[in-house]
Each structure stands twice: as structure tokens, then as C-alpha cells.
Design a protein around this motif. Sequence first.
Motif, PDB file in Angstrom:
ATOM      1  N   MET A   1       0.854  -0.748   0.162  1.00  0.00           N
ATOM      2  CA  MET A   1      -0.228  -0.398  -0.260  1.00  0.00           C
ATOM      3  C   MET A   1       0.552   0.836  -0.004  1.00  0.00           C
ATOM      4  O   MET A   1       0.407   2.130  -0.249  1.00  0.00           O
ATOM      5  CB  MET A   1      -0.919  -0.131   1.514  1.00  0.00           C
ATOM      6  N   LEU A   2       1.786   1.368   0.886  1.00  0.00           N
ATOM      7  CA  LEU A   2       2.729   2.933   1.001  1.00  0.00           C
ATOM      8  C   LEU A   2       3.698   2.630  -0.357  1.00  0.00           C
ATOM      9  O   LEU A   2       3.713   4.060  -0.110  1.00  0.00           O
ATOM     10  CB  LEU A   2       3.412   2.011   1.762  1.00  0.00           C
ATOM     11  N   ASN A   3       3.531   1.503  -0.993  1.00  0.00           N
ATOM     12  CA  ASN A   3       4.567   1.630  -2.566  1.00  0.00           C
ATOM     13  C   ASN A   3       3.434   1.948  -3.135  1.00  0.00           C
ATOM     14  O   ASN A   3       4.508   2.033  -4.298  1.00  0.00           O
ATOM     15  CB  ASN A   3       5.246   0.464  -2.340  1.00  0.00           C
TER      16      ASN A   3
ATOM     17  N   TYR B   1      -2.689   5.563  -5.345  1.00  0.00           N
ATOM     18  CA  TYR B   1      -3.855   5.055  -5.597  1.00  0.00           C
ATOM     19  C   TYR B   1      -4.166   4.237  -4.965  1.00  0.00           C
ATOM     20  O   TYR B   1      -6.080   4.303  -4.837  1.00  0.00           O
ATOM     21  CB  TYR B   1      -3.290   3.037  -6.891  1.00  0.00           C
ATOM     22  N   TYR B   2      -4.002   4.419  -3.124  1.00  0.00           N
ATOM     23  CA  TYR B   2      -4.996   3.624  -2.590  1.00  0.00           C
ATOM     24  C   TYR B   2      -5.521   4.464  -1.785  1.00  0.00           C
ATOM     25  O   TYR B   2      -6.859   4.563  -1.417  1.00  0.00           O
ATOM     26  CB  TYR B   2      -4.304   2.788  -1.335  1.00  0.00           C
ATOM     27  N   ILE B   3      -4.658   5.859  -1.962  1.00  0.00           N
ATOM     28  CA  ILE B   3      -5.982   7.067  -0.738  1.00  0.00           C
ATOM     29  C   ILE B   3      -6.862   7.398  -1.688  1.00  0.00           C
ATOM     30  O   ILE B   3      -7.753   7.722  -1.363  1.00  0.00           O
ATOM     31  CB  ILE B   3      -4.954   7.738  -0.840  1.00  0.00           C
TER      32      ILE B   3
ATOM     33  N   SER C   1       6.609  -2.343  12.806  1.00  0.00           N
ATOM     34  CA  SER C   1       7.540  -1.366  12.513  1.00  0.00           C
ATOM     35  C   SER C   1       7.179  -0.756  10.816  1.00  0.00           C
ATOM     36  O   SER C   1       8.408  -0.068  10.393  1.00  0.00           O
ATOM     37  CB  SER C   1       7.884  -3.154  11.601  1.00  0.00           C
ATOM     38  N   LEU C   2       6.109  -0.181  10.585  1.00  0.00           N
ATOM     39  CA  LEU C   2       5.166   0.420   9.731  1.00  0.00           C
ATOM     40  C   LEU C   2       4.839   1.117  10.235  1.00  0.00           C
ATOM     41  O   LEU C   2       4.176   2.357   8.937  1.00  0.00           O
ATOM     42  CB  LEU C   2       4.774  -0.016   8.560  1.00  0.00           C
TER      43      LEU C   2
ATOM     44  N   HIS D   1       1.940   9.056   6.194  1.00  0.00           N
ATOM     45  CA  HIS D   1       1.217   8.976   4.830  1.00  0.00           C
ATOM     46  C   HIS D   1      -0.559   9.544   5.844  1.00  0.00           C
ATOM     47  O   HIS D   1      -0.736  10.472   4.713  1.00  0.00           O
ATOM     48  CB  HIS D   1       1.200   7.787   4.138  1.00  0.00           C
ATOM     49  N   LEU D   2      -1.021   8.512   6.427  1.00  0.00           N
ATOM     50  CA  LEU D   2      -2.068   8.474   6.918  1.00  0.00           C
ATOM     51  C   LEU D   2      -2.280  10.188   6.773  1.00  0.00           C
ATOM     52  O   LEU D   2      -3.678  10.690   6.159  1.00  0.00           O
ATOM     53  CB  LEU D   2      -2.171   7.654   8.017  1.00  0.00           C
ATOM     54  N   CYS D   3      -1.901  10.877   7.502  1.00  0.00           N
ATOM     55  CA  CYS D   3      -1.474  12.337   8.083  1.00  0.00           C
ATOM     56  C   CYS D   3      -1.806  13.337   6.773  1.00  0.00           C
ATOM     57  O   CYS D   3      -1.979  15.145   6.910  1.00  0.00           O
ATOM     58  CB  CYS D   3      -1.560  13.047   9.051  1.00  0.00           C
TER      59      CYS D   3
END
Length: 352
Positions: free
Chosen positions: A72-74, A78-80, A98-99, A106-108
Motif C-alpha cells: 500500500m505504501l509503495n 492509488y490506494y488513498i 515496524s511500519l 502518509h495517513l495524515c
Amino acid sequence: METSNDHYYPISQCLSHSESNVSNSFQLSNNNRSCNKYGFFLDNDCDDQDHDTPSVQDLKAIRIKERKWLQMLNNWRYYINFKWDKIRDRCRKGIPHSLRSQAWFHLCGAHLQRNRFPNLYGELLKKGIPSDVRDDICKDLHRQFPNHEMFADPSGVGQTDLYNVLKAFAAYRPNIGYCQAQAPIAAVFLMHMPAERAFWCLVALSKYYISGYFMHNLEDIRIHGQMLFAFLKKFTPSAYSLLNRQNIEPEIYMIEWFMCIYSRNLPWPSVLRVWDMFLCEGMPLTTLFTLFTRFYYIDSKTCQKLRNISKSSLTEDSLIRGIKRFELRDIDLLKEHGIQMKKLQKSKKQLK
């Protein structure tokens, strides 16, 4: 007004000679203390379950979650934009420790601001702030999670970074300056990420999540308190009747819960789960969480359960089950916010 042009945390300006001696002795006394996996000191007579070795099955489950979050982070844009429900569901299940730093960042939306202004944090540290603001920050440093290894030493890296983050924010938003609620929020971010990222996360929260919470008049927190009271009437009428009958205003019991995002009110694993969800879902999550943990079990005769909430109702799994009991949409929040804003404006006119 006198300003301070200190670049990095001037420990000599925040510690008296006696406090410096306390710092040295405090550091020596904590050298041999054990910590749990979150960095909090363990009591000598306390066996902490966090030290239990995870099973092979648990480790496999963690690795699977990590791979999903990395994927998702990579592909965050797209996901957001197209898979927000997937992000929400995975946040509710808990972000892998760990993440968590990358995920929160990224969320905020802090990563976007950091990319736009890559040199701003360093520039803000070079700016002066009013001496009274600096003094207020210094007074609060030792109060932030003193039982955590990162903040236990008054002259350590944790309090240094905390000062720098709060100073940078005060320089960035001089109209707000500093308020006490900023310190625990910044400290939680610092437990998971470097100071510069923590600063941008604090900026994001103040802009997008709790925009008026740091203002001196606390107007937004009062509005949200009245919103909570209205939802309390809808979802838990017995608790509403009890509080209303005893003239207990929302501000009495919910200011610290909301302003510090429960960082001082829950078992630590539950704090992290709440933050995982809050940074994804924002204000609706905070309201739902409050309705369940604080009021769902209150009967119509006593507030005792509000003061002594059972530990079993504050576990991570209980939180998720409890939140699902209520249906609260963004449109409900916007509608109630409009109602409370009109009431506030009307009361202001009456006072003139």
C-alpha cells in the motif's frame, strides 16, 4: 517582546543547576531498568507480557500484514484515491509496529507538506520565538511520558527533539504559539519517527484534524463537546439523562480525551490502535470511541462507571467491537456541527 534565537534545544536555559544534578542522578538510576517493547519502564515487581516471545504463527501473521502495508505504501496515491476503504479496514486491524512511522506520516498527509517545503523545519529552528512561549515549552518537557526511556532524561535526545518540534511549530504558527495539548501529541509522534517528520505530522493534525484545538479560546473543543452531547442523547440516552440531570457539561470530562487524542487515558496498545484509526478516519472515530468506552455501560443512576472503566472494555479488540455498535457518518457530523455553530453564534450575539 523578548525573543529567543536558540537554534537547537538550549538545555542550560531550561535546566537550573539543581535540575541538572537531578538529570545526572536520574540517568544513572534508569540505566539498569527494563522496558517493554514500547519503551516504557517496567516496575521491578511486574512481569510484562510484552516480553513474551511471539509464536511462529504470530510472526507469520505479522509478516503478512507488513507485506500488505508495504504494498500500500509503495502505491499510496492509488490506494488513498481509490481504495480508501481498504486502508480504513487495515488501520482498524492495527498497523504493524515496524511500519507505523511511515503509515502515520502518509495517513495524515505530512509527507506532502514535507515534500513541498523540504528545508522549512531547519529554517524554523533558526527563528526566534517569544521568551514566554519558550519558557512555557520548557516547563512542560519533563511532564511528557516521564516513564518512557526516550523522555526520562531531562537532557536526553527525547526532550531535545520535543523542544525543537514544539519550538518549530510555535515559529511556524505564531498566531497559535504553544499550548499544552501539543506536547503529548508531539511526544507520541517522536516515539515513532524523527523530529522533522514529527513536526510535519503535528502541522497536519493542527490543519486537518483538530484545527481549532490549539487556539486560546478553545472554541472548537467546546463545539465538539456539544456535538458529543447531542450524539450521546441519540446513542446512549440513559447516560445523557444522567449527565444532563446533574448539569455536567461536556467540557468537564472530554477536553483531555479529545485534545490529547487519548494518549493519556488508555493502555498503550489501545492508544496506538486509536491513533491508527484516528489518522485515517479523523473526528468521527474519536466521537465513536468516546461514546463506547466512556458512556455505553453507564446506567441512569450513577457516574461511577465513568470514573472506573473496566480494563476489559479498553482492550484493542473491545474498541473495535464497540465502535461497530454505532453508525455515525460524516454527513451526521457536518449537520450537527452546523447546528452547534448556529447556537454558538446566537449566544455570542446575546452577550453583546
